[in-house]
Write a protein that holds these residues in place. Structure first.
Motif, PDB file in Angstrom:
ATOM      1  N   THR A  80       0.794  -1.260  -0.054  1.00 36.58           N
ATOM      2  CA  THR A  80      -0.020   0.037  -0.142  1.00 36.58           C
ATOM      3  C   THR A  80       0.742   1.216  -0.026  1.00 36.58           C
ATOM      4  O   THR A  80       0.302   2.348  -0.488  1.00 36.58           O
ATOM      5  N   GLY A  81       2.137   1.015   0.470  1.00 35.27           N
ATOM      6  CA  GLY A  81       3.038   2.330   0.638  1.00 35.27           C
ATOM      7  C   GLY A  81       2.634   3.177   1.800  1.00 35.27           C
ATOM      8  O   GLY A  81       3.402   3.972   2.054  1.00 35.27           O
ATOM      9  N   ASN A  82       1.496   2.987   2.753  1.00 35.87           N
ATOM     10  CA  ASN A  82       1.247   3.524   4.071  1.00 35.87           C
ATOM     11  C   ASN A  82       2.135   3.121   5.203  1.00 35.87           C
ATOM     12  O   ASN A  82       2.102   1.720   5.097  1.00 35.87           O
ATOM     13  N   PRO A  83       2.883   3.643   5.745  1.00 33.87           N
ATOM     14  CA  PRO A  83       3.981   3.030   6.671  1.00 33.87           C
ATOM     15  C   PRO A  83       3.224   2.385   7.975  1.00 33.87           C
ATOM     16  O   PRO A  83       3.889   1.846   8.538  1.00 33.87           O
ATOM     17  N   LEU A  84       2.001   2.863   8.045  1.00 28.69           N
ATOM     18  CA  LEU A  84       1.315   2.519   9.226  1.00 28.69           C
ATOM     19  C   LEU A  84       0.513   1.145   8.784  1.00 28.69           C
ATOM     20  O   LEU A  84      -0.552   0.867   9.623  1.00 28.69           O
ATOM     21  N   ASP A  85       0.229   0.713   7.592  1.00 28.67           N
ATOM     22  CA  ASP A  85      -0.504  -0.470   7.045  1.00 28.67           C
ATOM     23  C   ASP A  85       0.620  -1.581   7.515  1.00 28.67           C
ATOM     24  O   ASP A  85       1.929  -1.400   7.164  1.00 28.67           O
ATOM     25  N   ILE A  86      -0.017  -2.490   8.198  1.00 27.41           N
ATOM     26  CA  ILE A  86       0.957  -3.676   8.667  1.00 27.41           C
ATOM     27  C   ILE A  86       0.211  -5.031   8.437  1.00 27.41           C
ATOM     28  O   ILE A  86      -1.046  -5.188   8.766  1.00 27.41           O
ATOM     29  N   ALA A  87       1.040  -5.812   7.706  1.00 26.00           N
ATOM     30  CA  ALA A  87       0.425  -7.235   7.463  1.00 26.00           C
ATOM     31  C   ALA A  87       1.139  -8.338   8.445  1.00 26.00           C
ATOM     32  O   ALA A  87       2.445  -8.045   8.636  1.00 26.00           O
ATOM     33  N   GLN A 196       5.789  -4.261   7.260  1.00 28.53           N
ATOM     34  CA  GLN A 196       5.260  -2.671   7.189  1.00 28.53           C
ATOM     35  C   GLN A 196       5.140  -2.045   5.469  1.00 28.53           C
ATOM     36  O   GLN A 196       5.525  -2.768   4.652  1.00 28.53           O
ATOM     37  N   GLY A 197       4.013  -1.384   5.368  1.00 24.82           N
ATOM     38  CA  GLY A 197       3.459  -1.107   4.062  1.00 24.82           C
ATOM     39  C   GLY A 197       2.857  -1.984   3.422  1.00 24.82           C
ATOM     40  O   GLY A 197       2.663  -1.761   2.132  1.00 24.82           O
ATOM     41  N   MET A 198       2.322  -3.155   3.852  1.00 22.62           N
ATOM     42  CA  MET A 198       1.521  -4.036   3.249  1.00 22.62           C
ATOM     43  C   MET A 198       0.324  -4.322   4.304  1.00 22.62           C
ATOM     44  O   MET A 198       0.128  -4.165   5.417  1.00 22.62           O
ATOM     45  N   ILE A 199      -0.776  -4.552   3.492  1.00 21.11           N
ATOM     46  CA  ILE A 199      -1.950  -5.353   4.372  1.00 21.11           C
ATOM     47  C   ILE A 199      -2.394  -6.842   3.653  1.00 21.11           C
ATOM     48  O   ILE A 199      -1.955  -7.119   2.695  1.00 21.11           O
ATOM     49  N   GLU A 200      -2.896  -7.574   4.602  1.00 19.43           N
ATOM     50  CA  GLU A 200      -3.157  -9.002   4.056  1.00 19.43           C
ATOM     51  C   GLU A 200      -4.776  -8.862   3.743  1.00 19.43           C
ATOM     52  O   GLU A 200      -5.506  -8.493   4.251  1.00 19.43           O
ATOM     53  N   SER A 201      -4.918  -9.327   2.428  1.00 21.21           N
ATOM     54  CA  SER A 201      -6.216  -9.446   1.722  1.00 21.21           C
ATOM     55  C   SER A 201      -7.229 -10.467   2.504  1.00 21.21           C
ATOM     56  O   SER A 201      -6.490 -11.429   3.084  1.00 21.21           O
ATOM     57  N   SER A 202      -8.523 -10.454   2.070  1.00 22.93           N
ATOM     58  CA  SER A 202      -9.224 -11.601   2.784  1.00 22.93           C
ATOM     59  C   SER A 202      -8.825 -12.785   1.848  1.00 22.93           C
ATOM     60  O   SER A 202      -8.580 -12.768   0.852  1.00 22.93           O
ATOM     61  N   ASN A 203      -8.889 -14.094   2.537  1.00 24.75           N
ATOM     62  CA  ASN A 203      -8.735 -15.461   1.853  1.00 24.75           C
ATOM     63  C   ASN A 203      -9.826 -16.026   1.213  1.00 24.75           C
ATOM     64  O   ASN A 203      -9.844 -17.163   0.775  1.00 24.75           O
ATOM     65  N   VAL A 204     -10.900 -15.215   1.109  1.00 24.89           N
ATOM     66  CA  VAL A 204     -12.186 -15.596   0.379  1.00 24.89           C
ATOM     67  C   VAL A 204     -11.875 -15.828  -0.867  1.00 24.89           C
ATOM     68  O   VAL A 204     -11.573 -15.051  -1.686  1.00 24.89           O
ATOM     69  N   GLN A 205     -12.043 -17.047  -1.647  1.00 22.52           N
ATOM     70  CA  GLN A 205     -12.229 -17.352  -3.055  1.00 22.52           C
ATOM     71  C   GLN A 205     -13.696 -16.879  -3.476  1.00 22.52           C
ATOM     72  O   GLN A 205     -14.553 -17.859  -3.369  1.00 22.52           O
ATOM     73  N   LEU A 206     -13.684 -15.858  -4.157  1.00 26.48           N
ATOM     74  CA  LEU A 206     -14.974 -15.286  -4.456  1.00 26.48           C
ATOM     75  C   LEU A 206     -15.821 -16.246  -5.547  1.00 26.48           C
ATOM     76  O   LEU A 206     -17.055 -16.581  -5.299  1.00 26.48           O
ATOM     77  N   MET A 207     -15.158 -16.659  -6.605  1.00 26.90           N
ATOM     78  CA  MET A 207     -15.872 -17.559  -7.597  1.00 26.90           C
ATOM     79  C   MET A 207     -16.411 -19.010  -6.925  1.00 26.90           C
ATOM     80  O   MET A 207     -17.465 -19.314  -7.284  1.00 26.90           O
ATOM     81  N   PRO A 208     -15.761 -19.532  -6.145  1.00 26.71           N
ATOM     82  CA  PRO A 208     -16.132 -20.963  -5.648  1.00 26.71           C
ATOM     83  C   PRO A 208     -17.259 -20.472  -4.668  1.00 26.71           C
ATOM     84  O   PRO A 208     -18.448 -21.427  -4.601  1.00 26.71           O
ATOM     85  N   GLU A 209     -17.267 -19.407  -4.065  1.00 30.12           N
ATOM     86  CA  GLU A 209     -18.299 -19.221  -2.745  1.00 30.12           C
ATOM     87  C   GLU A 209     -19.572 -18.753  -3.747  1.00 30.12           C
ATOM     88  O   GLU A 209     -20.676 -19.198  -3.209  1.00 30.12           O
ATOM     89  N   MET A 210     -19.529 -18.066  -4.813  1.00 29.58           N
ATOM     90  CA  MET A 210     -20.633 -17.798  -5.772  1.00 29.58           C
ATOM     91  C   MET A 210     -21.375 -18.992  -6.118  1.00 29.58           C
ATOM     92  O   MET A 210     -22.382 -19.199  -6.290  1.00 29.58           O
ATOM     93  N   THR A 211     -20.382 -19.888  -6.601  1.00 32.93           N
ATOM     94  CA  THR A 211     -20.778 -21.267  -7.150  1.00 32.93           C
ATOM     95  C   THR A 211     -21.412 -22.035  -5.952  1.00 32.93           C
ATOM     96  O   THR A 211     -22.676 -22.709  -6.139  1.00 32.93           O
ATOM     97  N   HIS A 212     -21.057 -21.929  -4.669  1.00 31.30           N
ATOM     98  CA  HIS A 212     -21.605 -22.695  -3.566  1.00 31.30           C
ATOM     99  C   HIS A 212     -22.793 -22.279  -3.448  1.00 31.30           C
ATOM    100  O   HIS A 212     -23.797 -22.836  -2.877  1.00 31.30           O
ATOM    101  N   MET A 213     -23.057 -20.908  -3.356  1.00 36.23           N
ATOM    102  CA  MET A 213     -24.306 -20.198  -3.020  1.00 36.23           C
ATOM    103  C   MET A 213     -25.428 -20.814  -3.930  1.00 36.23           C
ATOM    104  O   MET A 213     -26.546 -20.780  -3.619  1.00 36.23           O
ATOM    105  N   LEU A 214     -25.104 -20.685  -5.418  1.00 41.06           N
ATOM    106  CA  LEU A 214     -26.109 -21.100  -6.185  1.00 41.06           C
ATOM    107  C   LEU A 214     -26.402 -22.497  -6.084  1.00 41.06           C
ATOM    108  O   LEU A 214     -27.549 -23.108  -6.077  1.00 41.06           O
TER     109      LEU A 214
END
Length: 246
Positions: A80-87, A196-214
């Motif tokens: 992210t480049g933000n020094p206060l973002d921490i992963a 420092q300067g990074m964030i952790e994204s969600s580990n949700v796999q969107l397409m499999p979740e959408m398929t599961h919902m259907l």
């Protein structure tokens, strides 16, 4: 109502629970540090009475929501480049002081409040290894964060970020998208790995979740149609019996 309908209703109940969990995963697909959850189904066997039961009919199998488990896999790290973002790399959680008490989080989006406190976007202070809020001099604009959580400024070390590991991560109770409540003891991570300067994204796999919902929607509709058909069949049988007895 016959047992077949009860069995079908048990399936509908668990499908509703599964839909709720999947919908929550999809809603938090972009929430920093979010860990997806999944429902574990199981059969509940109810023994039947009687000596004239056909072979294999000694038990009735109902569907039950046995547990909900959290996928602890690491989410992708984004710069992210933000020094206060921490992963956090690997295990562990940040601790924050909220109005509801101490809460854990993997969301590493932080900022400096006007009073110097390091806090999340809602103003909840980030805590150090001693459980105290981290305060940075407001005139100190150059901060470095080491992998062990040590925060340093122009005049040296300021604090060390607390990273805790719960006794049982699967017993953490979610509160909103990014907070977790620990009802079991936690310990400080002996060797945290912060970036420092990074964030952790969600580990949700969107397409499999959408398929599961259907798939859940289709299953729910099929079972609901079965329940409706059974209700119609029973009503027809009752009507015929009444006609014969008139």
């Amino acid at each position: 109502m016959e047992n077949a309908t009860y069995i079908a209703l048990s399936r509908l109940d668990t499908e509703q629970r599964a839909m709720s969990v999947v919908a929550d995963n999809i809603a938090n697909a972009s929430t920093t540090g979010f860990k997806s959850q999944h429902v574990l189904f199981s059969d509940y066997l109810a023994p039947q009475d009687g000596s004239d039961l056909p072979k294999g009919a000694e038990n009735e199998a109902y569907t039950q929501d046995l547990a909900t488990w959290r996928d602890l896999a690491q989410g992708q790290l984004q710069q992210t480049g933000n020094p206060l973002d921490i992963a956090i790399g690997g295990e562990g959680y940040f601790t924050l002081s909220t109005a509801a008490g101490i809460r854990l989080s993997r969301s590493g989006r932080f900022q400096q409040r006007s009073d110097g406190m390091i806090a999340d976007d809602a103003g909840n202070p980030l805590l150090d290894r001693a459980g105290q809020p981290i305060r940075v001099p407001t005139v100190d604009h150059t901060l470095t964060i080491a992998s062990d959580g040590t925060i340093s400024g122009a005049n040296g070390v300021i604090a060390r970020i607390g990273v805790v590991i719960p006794q049982d991560q699967h017993k953490l109770l979610p509160e909103g998208g990014k907070f977790l409540r620990a009802d079991t003891p936690t310990t400080q991570a002996p060797d945290p790995k912060l970036v420092q300067g990074m964030i952790e994204s969600s580990n949700v796999q969107l397409m499999p979740e959408m398929t599961h919902m259907l798939q859940i929607q289709r299953d729910f509709q099929f079972v609901a149609q079965f329940v409706e058909s059974e209700a119609t069949r029973q009503q027809d049988a009752i009507s015929r019996i009444l006609q014969v007895n008139v």
